[in-house]
Design a protein around this motif. Structure first.
Motif, PDB file in Angstrom:
ATOM      1  N   ARG A 251      14.177  74.884 -32.912  1.00  0.00           N
ATOM      2  CA  ARG A 251      13.944  75.657 -31.739  1.00  0.00           C
ATOM      3  C   ARG A 251      14.314  74.471 -30.358  1.00  0.00           C
ATOM      4  NH1 ARG A 251      13.241  81.126 -31.236  1.00  0.00           N
ATOM      5  NH2 ARG A 251      12.028  81.843 -32.878  1.00  0.00           N
ATOM      6  N   VAL A 252      15.119  75.139 -29.501  1.00  0.00           N
ATOM      7  CA  VAL A 252      15.403  73.937 -28.379  1.00  0.00           C
ATOM      8  C   VAL A 252      15.010  75.022 -27.060  1.00  0.00           C
ATOM      9  CG1 VAL A 252      16.865  72.553 -29.578  1.00  0.00           C
ATOM     10  CG2 VAL A 252      17.840  74.625 -28.500  1.00  0.00           C
ATOM     11  N   PRO A 253      14.755  74.442 -26.031  1.00  0.00           N
ATOM     12  CA  PRO A 253      14.665  75.085 -24.764  1.00  0.00           C
ATOM     13  C   PRO A 253      15.585  75.741 -24.202  1.00  0.00           C
ATOM     14  CG  PRO A 253      14.455  72.680 -24.273  1.00  0.00           C
ATOM     15  CD  PRO A 253      14.606  72.837 -25.890  1.00  0.00           C
ATOM     16  N   VAL A 254      15.610  76.844 -23.544  1.00  0.00           N
ATOM     17  CA  VAL A 254      16.910  77.341 -22.771  1.00  0.00           C
ATOM     18  C   VAL A 254      17.354  76.479 -21.452  1.00  0.00           C
ATOM     19  CG1 VAL A 254      16.787  79.655 -23.754  1.00  0.00           C
ATOM     20  CG2 VAL A 254      15.516  79.039 -21.603  1.00  0.00           C
ATOM     21  N   GLY A 255      16.515  75.809 -20.972  1.00  0.00           N
ATOM     22  CA  GLY A 255      16.795  74.999 -19.824  1.00  0.00           C
ATOM     23  C   GLY A 255      16.237  75.037 -18.265  1.00  0.00           C
ATOM     24  N   VAL A 256      16.528  75.843 -17.508  1.00  0.00           N
ATOM     25  CA  VAL A 256      15.728  75.966 -16.097  1.00  0.00           C
ATOM     26  C   VAL A 256      15.404  77.552 -16.316  1.00  0.00           C
ATOM     27  CG1 VAL A 256      15.913  76.303 -13.586  1.00  0.00           C
ATOM     28  CG2 VAL A 256      17.086  74.208 -14.925  1.00  0.00           C
ATOM     29  N   VAL A 257      14.156  77.912 -15.994  1.00  0.00           N
ATOM     30  CA  VAL A 257      13.677  79.065 -16.121  1.00  0.00           C
ATOM     31  C   VAL A 257      13.004  79.615 -14.571  1.00  0.00           C
ATOM     32  CG1 VAL A 257      11.722  80.539 -17.007  1.00  0.00           C
ATOM     33  CG2 VAL A 257      12.814  78.912 -18.468  1.00  0.00           C
ATOM     34  N   GLY A 258      13.420  80.751 -14.114  1.00  0.00           N
ATOM     35  CA  GLY A 258      13.006  81.355 -13.071  1.00  0.00           C
ATOM     36  C   GLY A 258      11.976  82.095 -13.499  1.00  0.00           C
ATOM     37  N   VAL A 259      10.784  82.122 -12.470  1.00  0.00           N
ATOM     38  CA  VAL A 259       9.742  82.950 -12.999  1.00  0.00           C
ATOM     39  C   VAL A 259       9.438  83.696 -11.435  1.00  0.00           C
ATOM     40  CG1 VAL A 259       7.171  82.936 -13.350  1.00  0.00           C
ATOM     41  CG2 VAL A 259       9.031  81.074 -14.258  1.00  0.00           C
ATOM     42  N   ILE A 260       9.470  84.919 -11.662  1.00  0.00           N
ATOM     43  CA  ILE A 260       9.329  85.951 -10.436  1.00  0.00           C
ATOM     44  C   ILE A 260       8.184  86.951 -10.916  1.00  0.00           C
ATOM     45  CG2 ILE A 260      10.236  87.673  -8.831  1.00  0.00           C
ATOM     46  CD1 ILE A 260      13.147  86.618  -9.701  1.00  0.00           C
TER      47      ILE A 260
ATOM     48  N   ALA B 169       6.930  78.337 -21.092  1.00  0.00           N
ATOM     49  CA  ALA B 169       8.318  77.816 -20.687  1.00  0.00           C
ATOM     50  C   ALA B 169       8.332  76.394 -20.585  1.00  0.00           C
ATOM     51  CB  ALA B 169       8.644  78.099 -19.127  1.00  0.00           C
ATOM     52  N   LEU B 170       7.121  75.690 -20.074  1.00  0.00           N
ATOM     53  CA  LEU B 170       7.027  74.116 -20.084  1.00  0.00           C
ATOM     54  C   LEU B 170       6.793  73.542 -21.393  1.00  0.00           C
ATOM     55  CD1 LEU B 170       4.638  74.091 -16.824  1.00  0.00           C
ATOM     56  CD2 LEU B 170       7.105  73.440 -17.091  1.00  0.00           C
ATOM     57  N   ILE B 171       5.817  74.250 -22.273  1.00  0.00           N
ATOM     58  CA  ILE B 171       5.628  73.472 -23.531  1.00  0.00           C
ATOM     59  C   ILE B 171       6.937  73.635 -24.529  1.00  0.00           C
ATOM     60  CG2 ILE B 171       4.702  75.447 -25.106  1.00  0.00           C
ATOM     61  CD1 ILE B 171       3.267  71.828 -24.952  1.00  0.00           C
ATOM     62  N   TYR B 172       7.714  74.558 -24.252  1.00  0.00           N
ATOM     63  CA  TYR B 172       9.065  74.449 -25.312  1.00  0.00           C
ATOM     64  C   TYR B 172      10.263  73.527 -24.583  1.00  0.00           C
ATOM     65  CZ  TYR B 172       6.231  78.002 -27.499  1.00  0.00           C
ATOM     66  OH  TYR B 172       5.422  78.766 -28.274  1.00  0.00           O
ATOM     67  N   GLY B 173       9.832  73.092 -23.454  1.00  0.00           N
ATOM     68  CA  GLY B 173      10.679  71.852 -22.922  1.00  0.00           C
ATOM     69  C   GLY B 173      11.646  72.538 -21.799  1.00  0.00           C
ATOM     70  N   ASN B 174      11.381  73.631 -21.070  1.00  0.00           N
ATOM     71  CA  ASN B 174      12.182  73.985 -20.068  1.00  0.00           C
ATOM     72  C   ASN B 174      11.377  73.512 -18.947  1.00  0.00           C
ATOM     73  OD1 ASN B 174      13.698  76.388 -21.455  1.00  0.00           O
ATOM     74  ND2 ASN B 174      11.587  76.603 -22.108  1.00  0.00           N
ATOM     75  N   THR B 175      12.289  73.441 -17.662  1.00  0.00           N
ATOM     76  CA  THR B 175      11.633  73.206 -16.442  1.00  0.00           C
ATOM     77  C   THR B 175      11.569  74.817 -15.609  1.00  0.00           C
ATOM     78  OG1 THR B 175      13.657  72.568 -15.509  1.00  0.00           O
ATOM     79  CG2 THR B 175      12.208  70.845 -16.292  1.00  0.00           C
ATOM     80  N   VAL B 176      10.744  74.803 -14.548  1.00  0.00           N
ATOM     81  CA  VAL B 176      10.601  76.040 -13.975  1.00  0.00           C
ATOM     82  C   VAL B 176      10.716  75.984 -12.335  1.00  0.00           C
ATOM     83  CG1 VAL B 176       9.148  76.956 -15.866  1.00  0.00           C
ATOM     84  CG2 VAL B 176       7.986  76.044 -13.895  1.00  0.00           C
ATOM     85  N   VAL B 177      11.037  77.101 -11.794  1.00  0.00           N
ATOM     86  CA  VAL B 177      11.055  77.530 -10.407  1.00  0.00           C
ATOM     87  C   VAL B 177      10.031  78.804 -10.447  1.00  0.00           C
ATOM     88  CG1 VAL B 177      12.271  77.959  -8.313  1.00  0.00           C
ATOM     89  CG2 VAL B 177      12.985  76.374  -9.916  1.00  0.00           C
ATOM     90  N   LEU B 178       8.961  78.744  -9.781  1.00  0.00           N
ATOM     91  CA  LEU B 178       8.256  80.134  -9.504  1.00  0.00           C
ATOM     92  C   LEU B 178       8.336  80.638  -7.934  1.00  0.00           C
ATOM     93  CD1 LEU B 178       5.795  81.946 -10.283  1.00  0.00           C
ATOM     94  CD2 LEU B 178       4.260  80.406  -9.292  1.00  0.00           C
ATOM     95  N   LYS B 179       8.724  82.109  -8.092  1.00  0.00           N
ATOM     96  CA  LYS B 179       8.637  82.494  -6.754  1.00  0.00           C
ATOM     97  C   LYS B 179       7.553  83.664  -7.047  1.00  0.00           C
ATOM     98  CE  LYS B 179       9.692  86.258  -4.074  1.00  0.00           C
ATOM     99  NZ  LYS B 179       8.462  86.130  -3.463  1.00  0.00           N
ATOM    100  N   PRO B 180       6.585  83.329  -6.522  1.00  0.00           N
ATOM    101  CA  PRO B 180       5.198  84.511  -6.627  1.00  0.00           C
ATOM    102  C   PRO B 180       5.667  85.472  -5.668  1.00  0.00           C
ATOM    103  CG  PRO B 180       4.595  82.466  -5.150  1.00  0.00           C
ATOM    104  CD  PRO B 180       6.122  82.310  -5.752  1.00  0.00           C
ATOM    105  N   ALA B 181       4.792  86.623  -5.757  1.00  0.00           N
ATOM    106  CA  ALA B 181       4.758  87.742  -5.001  1.00  0.00           C
ATOM    107  C   ALA B 181       4.294  87.279  -3.598  1.00  0.00           C
ATOM    108  CB  ALA B 181       3.542  88.682  -5.534  1.00  0.00           C
ATOM    109  N   SER B 182       4.925  87.689  -2.609  1.00  0.00           N
ATOM    110  CA  SER B 182       4.376  87.230  -1.204  1.00  0.00           C
ATOM    111  C   SER B 182       3.162  87.617  -1.002  1.00  0.00           C
ATOM    112  CB  SER B 182       5.223  88.155  -0.092  1.00  0.00           C
ATOM    113  OG  SER B 182       6.687  87.830  -0.349  1.00  0.00           O
ATOM    114  N   GLU B 183       2.501  88.703  -1.526  1.00  0.00           N
ATOM    115  CA  GLU B 183       1.004  89.035  -1.148  1.00  0.00           C
ATOM    116  C   GLU B 183       0.139  88.368  -2.245  1.00  0.00           C
ATOM    117  OE1 GLU B 183       1.838  93.118  -1.119  1.00  0.00           O
ATOM    118  OE2 GLU B 183       2.057  93.091   1.050  1.00  0.00           O
TER     119      GLU B 183
END
Ligand code: NDP
Length: 484
Positions: free
Chosen positions: A140-149, A166-180
């Motif tokens: 198993r290898v990471p998919v790369g950069v993960v976008g989280v919405i 996402a992180l434990i399997y070796g990906n890095t992340v960008v989180l966009k949380p709900a505005s509220e």
């Protein structure tokens, strides 16, 4: 709590948006109270975060799983120290009662710990080759950069149940949380910052869905997008990511049924209907909203349900006596009012509630009474569309077969429950119900972090989150063949 403006977290630094604009979060229990503000980010800031995540990914994936796990353990420990503050922020930002907010924050911590341990587990299989002199295995290898919405209804648990695997399997992340829910999510990122993740591994960009969220969906350097939210937005994200060849996972709405069979424990079924339907003000994707009752006990069940629903205390989630808080926002409040009007207009009988609460301090918030409709038929809007509010629809059936058919007569298929002691009914339900979460003698809401979570039909893209299922989405497989 003093009102604060939170910055984006990009490449290990807190950064203001060049837009110079912020988005304010108000307290739905008191719309005059500003809980905090976050950045109204531009597309450039999203691009910056994605570039940082891409730059950090190789070094992150080259760490041993156990080393990545240590960062998650550290984040969990820091969240534990800040539990009270995170939970208070959540209650003030989206209205759920403080005990529920503490429960959710604790869940976030448990998820971090669970996935921290995953760093020590097997990442492939040895597969016998037809060539006796060769060694073959999968890895198993990471998919790369993960976008989280993510949506606002679980502003701690959902971002973490996506980011931790996402992180434990070796990906890095960008989180966009709900505005509220962004102020609460910023509190989580303060913990991530203190946990000392290498720069660029975790990134946080706030702002509108149409700019930052859409930007994630379109960005060619975001290899995978994991989304939880409404159907329209989710389908659009799926189409956008799919069209550019990215991987995506969508968890969306529900219209969850609870079936009450004539042989059930009525008291337990009533409690589960109220808890599963109205806790969190009906704003869980797994909330029951259709209550399908066998005719033999319909009147008895209804009478007890109404009696107990009348005892529900509605108020500010910070008040210890509150069982049910306000709707999370003005938009949600208006949506719920719209569906209550629609229910009346289409001929359902209002058996309880249906009104906005304005007594005393309640007039400052978005409060709606626990609402129960009787004589609901499957063609009515309130039996088909997700309301995401404190509204239950009672429906009458003769047989369990009819009940299951009715339960399946919606576009959604997230969670479903039955109350019965009859093993044949239980087996038929397990077999025939169209839902990803099948619950017997238990409310529809309720998720265990170590088990797969997700829906069927319009509720999901058929992928699963949490537990070991998360590995499927957040990794891809290399098949290695070695010949000496
Ligand atoms: P939305 O779909 O409106 O928003 C979800 C996220 O998508 C938010 O971060 C939002 O940003 C963002 N977004 C909005 N527009 C776009 C766009 N054009 N492109 C990309 N991203 C965008 O859902 P809600 O926040 O209202 O959440 C409630 C919904 O979530 C309910 O339908 C509920 O059933 C579902 N849900 C499903 C769960 C599940 O696991 N199945 C669990 C919990 C909730 P912004 O806030 O800035 O608009």
């Amino acid at each position: 709590m003093s009102e604060k403006t939170f910055l984006n977290y990009i490449g290990g630094e807190w950064k203001a948006s060049a837009s110079g604009e912020v988005v304010q979060s108000t307290n739905p229990a008191n719309k005059n109270e500003i809980v905090g503000s976050v950045q109204k980010s531009t597309r450039d800031e999203l691009d910056d975060a994605v570039a940082q995540a891409k730059g950090a990914q190789k070094a992150w994936r080259k760490l041993a799983g156990a080393e990545r796990g240590n960062y998650l353990y550290q984040a969990a420990a820091i969240m534990e120290e800040n539990l009270e503050e995170i939970a208070t922020t959540m209650t003030k930002e989206m209205g759920k009662s403080l005990p529920e907010a503490k429960g959710e924050t604790t869940r976030g911590i448990q998820i971090l710990k669970y996935y921290a341990g995953e760093g020590m587990r097997s990442e492939g299989d040895v597969i016998p080759s037809t060539d006796a002199s060769a060694f073959m295995f999968s890895k198993r290898v990471p998919v790369g950069v993960v976008g989280v919405i993510t949506p606002w209804n679980f502003p701690v648990a959902i971002p973490i149940w996506k980011m931790a695997p996402a992180l434990i399997y070796g990906n890095t992340v960008v989180l966009k949380p709900a505005s509220e829910g962004s102020v609460t999510a910023a509190k989580v990122f303060e913990c991530f910052d203190k946990a000392g993740f290498p720069a660029g591994v975790v990134n946080f960009v706030t702002g509108s869905g149409s700019v930052v969220g859409q930007g994630i969906a379109e960005h060619n350097d975001v290899n995978a997008v994991t989304f939880t939210g409404s159907n329209n937005v989710g389908r659009n994200i799926g189409n956008t990511v799919g069209a550019r060849g990215g991987k995506y996972q969508l968890e969306m709405g529900g219209k969850n049924p609870i079936i009450i069979a004539e042989d059930c424990d009525i008291e337990a079924a009533v409690d589960a209907t109220l808890s599963g339907g109205l806790k969190s003000t009906g704003q869980k994707c797994t909330c029951s909203s259709r209550v399908i009752v066998q005719s033999a006990i319909y009147d008895q069940f209804k009478e007890r349900l109404l009696e107990k629903a009348k005892e529900i205390t509605v108020g500010d989630g910070m008040d210890g006596s509150t069982w049910m808080g306000p709707c999370a926002s003005e938009g949600q409040f208006n949506t719920v009012k719209h569906y209550i009007a629609k229910g009346k207009e289409e001929g359902a009988t209002l058996a309880l509630g249906g009104n906005v609460l304005t007594e005393g301090n309640l007039k400052e918030g978005y409060y709606i009474e626990p609402t129960i409709f009787d004589n609901v038929t499957t063609d009515m809007t309130i039996a088909q569309e997700e309301i995401f509010g404190p509204v239950l629809a009672l429906m009458k059936v003769e047989t369990i077969e009819d009940a299951i058919d009715l339960a399946n007569d919606v576009d959604f298929g997230l969670s479903a429950s039955i109350f019965t002691k009859n093993i044949d009914h239980i087996l038929a339900f397990i077999d025939d119900i169209e839902a990803g979460l099948v619950r017997i003698n238990s409310e529809t809401a309720g998720v265990e972090l170590q088990a797969p979570f997700g829906g069927m039909k319009a509720s999901s893209s058929y992928s699963r989150e949490q537990g070991q299922a998360a590995k499927e989405f957040f990794t891809t497989t290399k098949t290695v063949f070695i010949k000496g």
